[in-house]
Write an enzyme that holds these catalytic residues in place. Structure first.
Site, PDB file in Angstrom:
ATOM      1  NE  ARG A  38     -17.503  -7.321  10.894  1.00 60.21           N
ATOM      2  CZ  ARG A  38     -18.140  -7.640  11.395  1.00 60.21           C
ATOM      3  NH1 ARG A  38     -17.386  -8.135  12.833  1.00 60.21           N
ATOM      4  NH2 ARG A  38     -19.492  -8.185  11.118  1.00 60.21           N
ATOM      5  NE  ARG A  61     -28.082 -11.717  13.711  1.00 59.12           N
ATOM      6  CZ  ARG A  61     -26.923 -12.139  13.865  1.00 59.12           C
ATOM      7  NH1 ARG A  61     -26.638 -13.814  13.503  1.00 59.12           N
ATOM      8  NH2 ARG A  61     -26.265 -11.317  13.058  1.00 59.12           N
ATOM      9  NE  ARG A  96     -24.366  -7.003   9.974  1.00 58.18           N
ATOM     10  CZ  ARG A  96     -22.943  -6.749   9.933  1.00 58.18           C
ATOM     11  NH1 ARG A  96     -22.426  -5.959   9.369  1.00 58.18           N
ATOM     12  NH2 ARG A  96     -22.856  -8.081  10.420  1.00 58.18           N
ATOM     13  NE  ARG A  99     -19.111 -10.088   7.811  1.00 59.97           N
ATOM     14  CZ  ARG A  99     -20.249 -10.256   8.493  1.00 59.97           C
ATOM     15  NH1 ARG A  99     -19.271 -11.102   9.178  1.00 59.97           N
ATOM     16  NH2 ARG A  99     -21.532  -9.883   8.651  1.00 59.97           N
TER      17      ARG A  99
END
Ligand code: AMP
Length: 230
Positions: free
Chosen positions: A129, A91, A173, A162
């Protein structure tokens, strides 16, 4: 080609985890998700888990040395001998440099698949999600909802959101992705390793997995550095 590892690359919410799970079944390769490994440390409250809990909750990246070490140990395990799928790693450019060295030492070539998804869809996907805390299955309220609302199809556990899928953390993010991870696109393109952009906004998860398989090297093919990229 010699043995290769598949790097699934793309922003958070581009479907890397879902695709890795589908491809793991089709290719019989282990799926290595640094996010899952780190979450496991946080859940077990290991020394590492205690140090990184807050960073993860706020959507920041965990320091390179910590993640690199986890990956180094994991890919040395025997089940990675034929190949493996990396999801969420590397990343940063230092992570990519480290991975390159590890792979060269093992005689592996990295093949990069970049999941191309529109940003607006990403925010909608992440916000919708849901995760099974028992088996790790991922659901999307928009495109892959469970049969019974908030219940896992596989084990009946109650699904959760989450911590880092909350809206304010999603923004952080995506910023971390833009700042630290997006420069890797250029790095991969210049590296000469096989690099394929795959359209991942449209179609079922299975259809997208099919597109990925179609660009992967055939076993025994001679392609390696310098292979055509898209
Ligand atoms: P993911 O499940 O891949 O979206 O990762 C969730 C979180 O774990 C990220 O927001 C980071 O805090 C951390 N993380 C996962 N992979 C890495 C990585 N390769 N480098 C640094 N932090 C990571």
């Amino acid at each position: 080609m010699n043995r290769f590892c598949l790097i699934l690359f793309g922003p958070p919410g581009s479907g890397k985890g879902t695709q890795a799970k589908l491809l793991r079944q089709r290719m019989a390769w282990p799926h290595i998700s640094t996010g899952d490994m780190l979450r496991d440390h946080v859940a077990r409250r290991t020394d590492l888990g205690v140090q990184i809990g807050e960073m993860m909750q706020s959507g920041k990246l965990v320091p390179d040395e910590m993640v690199n070490r986890l990956v180094e140990v994991r890919i040395a395990e025997p089940d990675c001998g034929r190949g493996f799928i990396l999801d969420g790693y590397p990343r940063t450019i230092p992570q990519a440099g480290m991975l390159e060295k590890l792979l060269a030492a093992k005689g592996f070539t990295p093949v990069v698949v970049y999941l191309e998804v529109d940003y607006n869809r990403i925010v909608a996907r992440l916000a919708g999600r849901r995760l099974c805390p028992v088996c790790g299955a991922l659901y999307s309220l928009a495109s892959n909802a469970p049969e019974i609302s908030m219940v896992c199809d596989y084990d009946g556990a109650t699904l959760v959101i989450r911590d880092d899928d909350r809206e304010e953390v999603i923004r952080e993010r995506l910023e971390a992705y833009d700042r630290q991870t997006l420069p890797l696109l250029d790095y991969f393109r210049k590296s000469g390793y096989p690099f394929h952009g795959v359209e991942a906004s449209e179609g079922s998860p299975q259809a997208i997995a099919g597109r990925i398989e179609a660009v992967l090297p055939q076993p025994g093919s001679q392609a390696s550095k310098g292979m055509a990229s898209e």
